[in-house]
Enzyme design. Structure first.
Site, mmCIF file in Angstrom:
data_model
loop_
_atom_site.group_PDB
_atom_site.id
_atom_site.type_symbol
_atom_site.label_atom_id
_atom_site.label_comp_id
_atom_site.label_asym_id
_atom_site.label_seq_id
_atom_site.Cartn_x
_atom_site.Cartn_y
_atom_site.Cartn_z
ATOM 1 N N SER A 111 -35.299 -1.100 13.545
ATOM 2 C CA SER A 111 -33.749 -0.584 13.329
ATOM 3 C C SER A 111 -33.610 0.270 12.021
ATOM 4 O O SER A 111 -34.424 0.251 10.777
ATOM 5 C CB SER A 111 -33.317 -2.076 12.797
ATOM 6 O OG SER A 111 -32.161 -1.991 11.971
ATOM 7 N N HIS A 113 -33.180 1.098 17.564
ATOM 8 C CA HIS A 113 -32.269 0.245 17.348
ATOM 9 C C HIS A 113 -31.229 0.727 16.250
ATOM 10 O O HIS A 113 -31.571 1.085 15.191
ATOM 11 C CB HIS A 113 -32.716 -1.080 16.807
ATOM 12 C CG HIS A 113 -31.774 -2.312 16.706
ATOM 13 N ND1 HIS A 113 -31.257 -3.124 17.919
ATOM 14 C CD2 HIS A 113 -31.054 -2.623 15.698
ATOM 15 C CE1 HIS A 113 -30.544 -3.978 17.628
ATOM 16 N NE2 HIS A 113 -30.205 -3.666 16.251
ATOM 17 N N ASP A 143 -27.655 0.000 14.327
ATOM 18 C CA ASP A 143 -26.819 -1.025 13.530
ATOM 19 C C ASP A 143 -25.369 -0.530 13.240
ATOM 20 O O ASP A 143 -25.583 0.498 12.452
ATOM 21 C CB ASP A 143 -27.581 -1.774 12.565
ATOM 22 C CG ASP A 143 -28.516 -2.520 13.083
ATOM 23 O OD1 ASP A 143 -28.305 -3.571 13.911
ATOM 24 O OD2 ASP A 143 -29.784 -2.889 12.448
ATOM 25 N N MET A 199 -21.698 -1.295 11.909
ATOM 26 C CA MET A 199 -20.999 -2.373 11.145
ATOM 27 C C MET A 199 -19.848 -1.809 10.596
ATOM 28 O O MET A 199 -19.775 -0.684 10.541
ATOM 29 C CB MET A 199 -21.776 -2.942 9.988
ATOM 30 C CG MET A 199 -23.259 -3.509 10.486
ATOM 31 S SD MET A 199 -24.275 -3.997 8.891
ATOM 32 C CE MET A 199 -25.691 -4.231 9.619
ATOM 33 N N HIS A 213 -26.511 -1.739 18.609
ATOM 34 C CA HIS A 213 -25.963 -2.956 18.202
ATOM 35 C C HIS A 213 -24.658 -3.179 17.731
ATOM 36 O O HIS A 213 -24.673 -2.522 16.445
ATOM 37 C CB HIS A 213 -27.112 -3.809 17.392
ATOM 38 C CG HIS A 213 -26.709 -4.922 16.950
ATOM 39 N ND1 HIS A 213 -27.665 -5.749 16.162
ATOM 40 C CD2 HIS A 213 -25.727 -5.975 17.227
ATOM 41 C CE1 HIS A 213 -26.872 -6.778 15.767
ATOM 42 N NE2 HIS A 213 -25.962 -7.093 16.515
ATOM 43 N N MET A 260 -21.675 -4.409 15.514
ATOM 44 C CA MET A 260 -21.133 -5.780 14.785
ATOM 45 C C MET A 260 -20.092 -5.422 14.007
ATOM 46 O O MET A 260 -19.679 -5.027 13.007
ATOM 47 C CB MET A 260 -22.255 -5.998 13.573
ATOM 48 C CG MET A 260 -23.504 -6.594 14.080
ATOM 49 S SD MET A 260 -24.834 -6.423 12.918
ATOM 50 C CE MET A 260 -25.795 -4.811 13.677
ATOM 51 N N MET A 311 -29.726 -13.345 17.532
ATOM 52 C CA MET A 311 -29.885 -12.945 16.234
ATOM 53 C C MET A 311 -30.580 -14.029 15.485
ATOM 54 O O MET A 311 -30.250 -15.410 15.576
ATOM 55 C CB MET A 311 -28.428 -12.811 15.454
ATOM 56 C CG MET A 311 -27.691 -11.741 15.760
ATOM 57 S SD MET A 311 -28.416 -10.230 15.666
ATOM 58 C CE MET A 311 -28.770 -10.160 13.989
ATOM 59 N N ASP A 314 -33.641 -10.286 16.867
ATOM 60 C CA ASP A 314 -33.155 -9.211 15.780
ATOM 61 C C ASP A 314 -32.970 -9.982 14.342
ATOM 62 O O ASP A 314 -31.977 -10.725 14.434
ATOM 63 C CB ASP A 314 -31.929 -8.504 16.182
ATOM 64 C CG ASP A 314 -31.408 -7.423 15.399
ATOM 65 O OD1 ASP A 314 -32.133 -7.181 14.065
ATOM 66 O OD2 ASP A 314 -30.279 -6.808 15.436
#
Ligand code: DX5
Ligand code: ZN
Length: 212
Positions: A6, A31, A33, A35, A64, A66, A135, A173
């Site tokens: 990540s 990966h 992330d 957000m 990913h 979020m 998660m 993750d």
């Protein structure tokens, strides 16, 4: 075991070098992330930065989300052609529709379950996704402690997948390290995300190899 470092734990001041180092170090995916400061109490990177990541990456991206407005973010990231786009079941009113939308871009759809969410919630969409991401921390930050109940959850999910004869991948993750990875592998996990464990090691290659 496949490994997806990540980049949340990478040094963003030298992101290109960091990406090259994990790719040369033998990672399978990168990966990313994403957000929005609403679904989770943190903000990260948008498509402008991820476009630069994609330019130097020699491994596929695993995005990913979020976020609250999943459709908006899928549209933003789809042109970057990641291997996977995953979104949280907890933040989406129409997961089945969104899965079809992700697939319409030629991208593999994946669904994410927070630590409290049972695999039964995705019973009727399991056949439609390429991967389920479990998660093992509360989403929002790197470097948190692993929540061990994910191991039993992975076992349950694996048995649902096997019973239906599917090839759906299981990814875990959060808080993954060289101590808990073996139990995850035994539970049927195919891919681990690792942020802190990889990027705090002086050798990314050694860290990735130890997870594999
Ligand atoms: C948490 C993120 C994770 C996180 C993993 O919200 O989804 O990908 O960066 O980092 P570690 O491995 O440090 O828990
Ligand atoms: Zn993540």
């Amino acid at each position: 075991m496949k490994v997806a470092p990540s980049i949340l734990s990478a040094d963003f001041g030298r992101l290109d070098e960091e990406i090259k180092a994990i790719c040369d170090g033998g990672c399978d995916y990168i990966h990313v992330d994403v957000m929005d400061g609403h679904f989770v109490p943190n903000m990260t990177i948008g498509p402008v930065v991820v476009k630069s990541v994609a330019k130097v990456a020699t491994k596929p991206l695993d995005v990913h989300l979020m976020v609250e407005n999943n459709t908006f973010f899928v549209e933003l990231f789809a042109p970057l052609k990641p291997e996977f786009i995953s979104f949280h079941i907890e933040s989406e009113k129409h997961p089945h529709r969104l899965i079809q939308k992700i697939r319409s871009y030629g991208i593999k759809p994946a669904i994410v379950l927070n630590p409290h969410t049972t695999p039964q919630t995705i019973e009727y969409i399991l056949d439609d996704v390429d991967m389920v991401l479990l998660m093992s921390v509360n989403p929002g930050f790197g470097g948190q402690k692993f929540i061990p109940s994910v191991i039993e959850k992975a076992r349950k999910l694996k048995s649902m997948i096997n019973k239906r004869g599917l090839n759906t991948l299981i990814e875990v993750d959060g808080g993954v390290n060289d101590k808990n990875v073996k139990e995850l592998a035994n539970a049927g996990v195919d891919i681990v995300v690792a942020g802190n464990f990889v990027f705090s090691n002086p050798s990314y290659k050694d860290a990735i190899s130890s997870l594999k």
